[in-house]
Write a protein that holds these residues in place. Structure first.
Motif, PDB file in Angstrom:
ATOM      1  N   UNK A 510     -11.368 -11.894  11.722  1.00  0.00           N
ATOM      2  CA  UNK A 510     -12.098 -12.644  10.338  1.00  0.00           C
ATOM      3  C   UNK A 510     -11.067 -12.340   9.651  1.00  0.00           C
ATOM      4  N   UNK A 511     -11.488 -13.502   8.490  1.00  0.00           N
ATOM      5  CA  UNK A 511     -10.421 -13.568   7.684  1.00  0.00           C
ATOM      6  C   UNK A 511     -10.965 -12.343   6.105  1.00  0.00           C
ATOM      7  N   UNK A 512     -10.071 -11.923   6.316  1.00  0.00           N
ATOM      8  CA  UNK A 512     -11.076 -11.014   4.698  1.00  0.00           C
ATOM      9  C   UNK A 512      -9.867 -11.247   3.710  1.00  0.00           C
ATOM     10  N   UNK A 513      -8.744 -12.008   4.008  1.00  0.00           N
ATOM     11  CA  UNK A 513      -8.716 -12.713   2.562  1.00  0.00           C
ATOM     12  C   UNK A 513      -7.592 -13.307   2.503  1.00  0.00           C
ATOM     13  N   UNK A 514      -7.424 -14.749   1.585  1.00  0.00           N
ATOM     14  CA  UNK A 514      -6.412 -15.265   1.774  1.00  0.00           C
ATOM     15  C   UNK A 514      -5.239 -15.431   0.624  1.00  0.00           C
ATOM     16  N   UNK A 515      -3.839 -15.066   1.017  1.00  0.00           N
ATOM     17  CA  UNK A 515      -2.997 -14.248   0.078  1.00  0.00           C
ATOM     18  C   UNK A 515      -2.191 -15.477   0.186  1.00  0.00           C
ATOM     19  N   UNK A 516      -1.801 -16.297  -0.938  1.00  0.00           N
ATOM     20  CA  UNK A 516      -1.740 -17.415  -1.311  1.00  0.00           C
ATOM     21  C   UNK A 516      -0.447 -17.385  -2.088  1.00  0.00           C
ATOM     22  N   UNK A 517      -0.369 -16.110  -2.588  1.00  0.00           N
ATOM     23  CA  UNK A 517       1.011 -15.316  -3.165  1.00  0.00           C
ATOM     24  C   UNK A 517       1.798 -14.732  -2.203  1.00  0.00           C
ATOM     25  N   UNK A 518       1.838 -14.811  -1.074  1.00  0.00           N
ATOM     26  CA  UNK A 518       2.670 -14.384  -0.125  1.00  0.00           C
ATOM     27  C   UNK A 518       3.413 -15.289   0.601  1.00  0.00           C
ATOM     28  N   UNK A 519       4.724 -15.060   1.095  1.00  0.00           N
ATOM     29  CA  UNK A 519       5.327 -16.590   1.700  1.00  0.00           C
ATOM     30  C   UNK A 519       4.783 -15.882   2.898  1.00  0.00           C
ATOM     31  N   UNK A 520       4.587 -17.153   3.570  1.00  0.00           N
ATOM     32  CA  UNK A 520       4.749 -16.501   4.945  1.00  0.00           C
ATOM     33  C   UNK A 520       5.775 -16.242   6.322  1.00  0.00           C
ATOM     34  N   UNK A 521       8.133 -16.084   5.305  1.00  0.00           N
ATOM     35  CA  UNK A 521       8.576 -15.549   5.929  1.00  0.00           C
ATOM     36  C   UNK A 521       8.290 -13.797   6.088  1.00  0.00           C
ATOM     37  N   UNK A 522       6.914 -13.570   4.661  1.00  0.00           N
ATOM     38  CA  UNK A 522       6.711 -11.500   5.039  1.00  0.00           C
ATOM     39  C   UNK A 522       5.449 -11.445   5.304  1.00  0.00           C
ATOM     40  N   UNK A 523       5.034 -12.138   6.380  1.00  0.00           N
ATOM     41  CA  UNK A 523       3.935 -12.046   7.491  1.00  0.00           C
ATOM     42  C   UNK A 523       4.323 -11.271   8.647  1.00  0.00           C
ATOM     43  N   UNK A 524       3.367  -9.971   8.919  1.00  0.00           N
ATOM     44  CA  UNK A 524       3.907  -9.585  10.011  1.00  0.00           C
ATOM     45  C   UNK A 524       4.248  -9.835  11.276  1.00  0.00           C
ATOM     46  N   UNK A 525       4.908  -9.041  12.154  1.00  0.00           N
ATOM     47  CA  UNK A 525       5.233  -9.316  12.769  1.00  0.00           C
ATOM     48  C   UNK A 525       4.231  -8.462  14.653  1.00  0.00           C
ATOM     49  N   UNK A 526       5.195  -9.335  15.141  1.00  0.00           N
ATOM     50  CA  UNK A 526       4.300  -8.413  16.423  1.00  0.00           C
ATOM     51  C   UNK A 526       4.758  -7.651  16.705  1.00  0.00           C
ATOM     52  N   UNK A 527       5.598  -6.761  17.190  1.00  0.00           N
ATOM     53  CA  UNK A 527       5.911  -5.512  16.869  1.00  0.00           C
ATOM     54  C   UNK A 527       4.987  -4.290  16.452  1.00  0.00           C
ATOM     55  N   UNK A 528       4.541  -5.033  15.220  1.00  0.00           N
ATOM     56  CA  UNK A 528       3.858  -4.100  14.218  1.00  0.00           C
ATOM     57  C   UNK A 528       2.755  -3.461  15.387  1.00  0.00           C
ATOM     58  N   UNK A 529       1.501  -4.784  15.882  1.00  0.00           N
ATOM     59  CA  UNK A 529       0.161  -5.189  16.283  1.00  0.00           C
ATOM     60  C   UNK A 529       0.682  -4.299  17.902  1.00  0.00           C
ATOM     61  N   UNK A 530       1.690  -4.415  18.495  1.00  0.00           N
ATOM     62  CA  UNK A 530       2.220  -3.632  19.419  1.00  0.00           C
ATOM     63  C   UNK A 530       1.932  -1.935  19.113  1.00  0.00           C
ATOM     64  N   UNK A 531       2.431  -2.015  18.617  1.00  0.00           N
ATOM     65  CA  UNK A 531       3.325   0.172  18.290  1.00  0.00           C
ATOM     66  C   UNK A 531       1.229   0.219  17.979  1.00  0.00           C
ATOM     67  N   UNK A 532       0.566  -0.375  17.017  1.00  0.00           N
ATOM     68  CA  UNK A 532      -0.322  -0.572  17.052  1.00  0.00           C
ATOM     69  C   UNK A 532      -1.268  -0.082  18.223  1.00  0.00           C
ATOM     70  N   UNK A 533      -1.522  -1.056  19.049  1.00  0.00           N
ATOM     71  CA  UNK A 533      -1.787  -1.079  19.969  1.00  0.00           C
ATOM     72  C   UNK A 533      -1.564   0.904  21.345  1.00  0.00           C
ATOM     73  N   UNK A 534      -0.311   0.673  21.594  1.00  0.00           N
ATOM     74  CA  UNK A 534       0.490   1.636  21.603  1.00  0.00           C
ATOM     75  C   UNK A 534      -0.364   2.826  21.303  1.00  0.00           C
ATOM     76  N   UNK A 535      -0.140   2.913  20.187  1.00  0.00           N
ATOM     77  CA  UNK A 535      -1.340   3.696  19.203  1.00  0.00           C
ATOM     78  C   UNK A 535      -2.408   4.280  19.513  1.00  0.00           C
TER      79      UNK A 535
END
Length: 535
Positions: A510-535
């Motif tokens: 679910x959408x918890x916040x709109x990040x109008x302040x954040x450039x799209x280039x600074x969004x997360x990478x898939x590797x971050x989710x994969x590492x979370x999944x591995x943990x």
């Protein structure tokens, strides 16, 4: 039919629960049999009409209107039933019916029609309707899924209010009733006996928990409560009586047919409450993604049962033989359950373990660091509490672990339904993958809630201003390293998925916040989710 159509209109436009309850109660009080019973069946999902399918409805419409124009109309409105009801042409005067048919006449015409006659019968009924609201109601009967913001439980509460009885009394007799519920209404209005629970292995109303909020625990003594893990499965009730065996969902739907492997292991006379889970390939507890391979199936193959064997992690014992255990305190029911479950097939039924703790801080630590990825938190159950139907505050609490969050980029938006049909309110979002100098976005989830009405209007405007392509009701928005809307997305967990390009599926995003302040280039990478999944 007009009265039923008016009811649907007013329910859609009434946001409050109490307002909907009053509308339903008044309708049941003022409407005669069998129409009110048929309306009740439609609302609770127990009314079946097989003669007409949505594809036939579209074909009927395209016979009466330019197909391209109708597709544009459907795209704009968002809901098939609403679109057809608005643009259905009025028949010539000599073909018009003298009156709008009653709800019972509509249902009888549709249920007795053959598959080949269904479209003709539906067209005649739509021609006879006096208003778009009446046509909308007729179409919703055919297609199902009223989407009026009324659950089966709320409809049963309205029945209880009508008769001045507890809603659990209605729940207790519900599965012994048949449409159009003549004996139910006779009892509620005081001119008939209470329906008997003649059928065996009936559903018992479930006991629900309330979330831990604010300073709830500061007013409670830890020694008065037991703690269990909260497993991420499907709440079920297994009931067996005199050879009749049923598996119920938490809402009382009989889902036994989808789980024959589990039902074969039911060799007892009892009613138990627990969580439906699936074994992984190592014999442990599989993820919710694994369990989804078994859900919403009318039939199940031997291979699916072998690859995804289900079991129940048992929480409570509600009845043993002919003895109703629900009035007993949880402490006594737990002792009875421990003895009872020792005689069951351990592959299909196991006992939900108690979690030892010293104080609420200890529980909090365990909640935040559960020992298994399929655990979503802890349950707190008062030792002295009987098993009470409904959601009373105090006997049972759920304390879920904090959600995970990720910053993702909006990629696609789709029109909503009902009140949201004019807005782009369903959002597909992605994260970056690939080389840092030339990454690409891959979708990782879809969310359609979590934002306010004001934020919905902001996102809708953004989608319209930044659309780069259209696919029917879906718009693709500009999303690259220089331009894009970043969404902070909260979710309960992750699972591996072969159906998604990213290889990952989110649980309850679910959408918890709109990040109008954040450039799209600074969004997360898939590797971050994969590492979370591995943990």
């Amino acid at each position: 039919m007009n009265r039923f159509a008016e009811l649907l209109d007013r329910l859609v436009l009434t946001p409050s629960r109490l307002g909907k309850l009053k509308l339903l109660t008044d309708y049941f009080r003022e409407t005669e049999d069998p129409d009110r019973g048929l309306a009740l069946a439609a609302i609770t999902g127990d009314l079946t009409i097989n003669a007409v399918k949505p594809a036939m409805l579209r074909a009927l419409m395209e016979e009466r209107m330019d197909p391209v124009l109708f597709r544009y109309s459907h795209d704009y409105v968002g809901d098939l039933a609403e679109a057809v009801s608005l643009v259905w042409p009025a028949p010539e005067s000599h073909l018009r019916a003298n009156r709008t048919p009653t709800l019972s006449e509509v249902v009888e015409s549709l249920q007795t029609a053959s598959r080949s006659d269904g479209p003709r019968v539906l067209a005649r009924l739509l021609d006879s309707a006096e208003s778009a609201s009446a046509r909308f109601a007729i179409i919703k009967l055919v297609t199902g899924g009223l989407r009026i913001g009324v659950s089966a439980r709320l409809a049963k509460q309205a029945l209880a209010d009508l008769g001045g009885v507890d809603v659990n009394e209605v729940e207790e007799v519900w599965h012994g009733l048949s449409v159009p519920y003549l004996n139910l209404f006779a009892w509620l209005e005081g001119h008939g006996e209470k329906p008997e629970r003649k059928p065996e292995a009936l559903f018992r109303s479930v006991m629900l928990s309330t979330p831990v909020e604010n300073n709830d625990l500061e007013r409670l003594e830890p020694e008065h409560y037991a703690a269990e893990w909260k497993w991420d499965g499907i709440r079920v009730q297994v009931v067996a009586e005199n050879g009749i065996k049923r598996l119920y969902s938490r809402t009382g739907d009989d889902v036994s047919g989808a789980f024959p492997d589990l039902m074969d292991a039911v060799q007892f006379d009892a009613a138990i409450d627990g969580e439906l889970l699936v074994h992984d390939k190592k014999g442990g507890t599989g993820t919710f993604s694994d369990l989804q391979q078994r859900l919403n199936r009318k039939t199940v193959s031997a291979k699916v049962m072998e690859d995804y064997p289900v079991f129940v992690r048992v929480y409570d014992l509600l009845q043993e033989g002919e003895e109703d255990l629900r009035p007993l305190p949880f402490e006594e029911r737990r002792k009875r359950l421990e003895r009872f479950i020792s005689e069951l097939d351990p592959f299909r039924f196991d006992l939900s373990p108690l979690v030892e703790f010293s104080d609420w801080h200890d529980v909090d630590d365990k909640r935040k660091r559960p020992p298994h990825p399929v655990i979503e938190g802890v349950m707190l159950k008062r030792w002295s509490a009987p098993y009470m139907a409904g959601r009373a505050k105090g006997p049972w609490f759920k304390w879920k672990r904090d959600p995970y969050t990720v910053d993702a980029v909006l990629m696609y938006a789709q029109r909503g339904h009902g009140k949201r049909s004019s807005f782009y309110s369903d959002y597909t979002f992605g994260v970056w993958t690939g080389p840092e100098e030339n990454p690409e976005l891959v979708p990782v989830g879809k969310a359609y809630f979590g934002f306010t009405d004001a934020e919905l209007k902001q996102i809708d405007k953004y989608v319209r201003d930044h659309t780069i392509d259209r696919f029917g009701p879906v718009r693709s928005v500009r999303a690259d390293r220089q331009s894009g809307l970043v969404l902070e997305v909260a979710f309960e967990g992750l699972a591996r998925s072969t159906r998604h390009k990213s290889g990952i599926a989110m649980r309850f995003p679910r959408v918890s916040r709109l990040r109008w302040d954040k450039p799209p280039a600074e969004a997360d990478r898939l590797e971050s989710l994969e590492s979370l999944l591995d943990r």
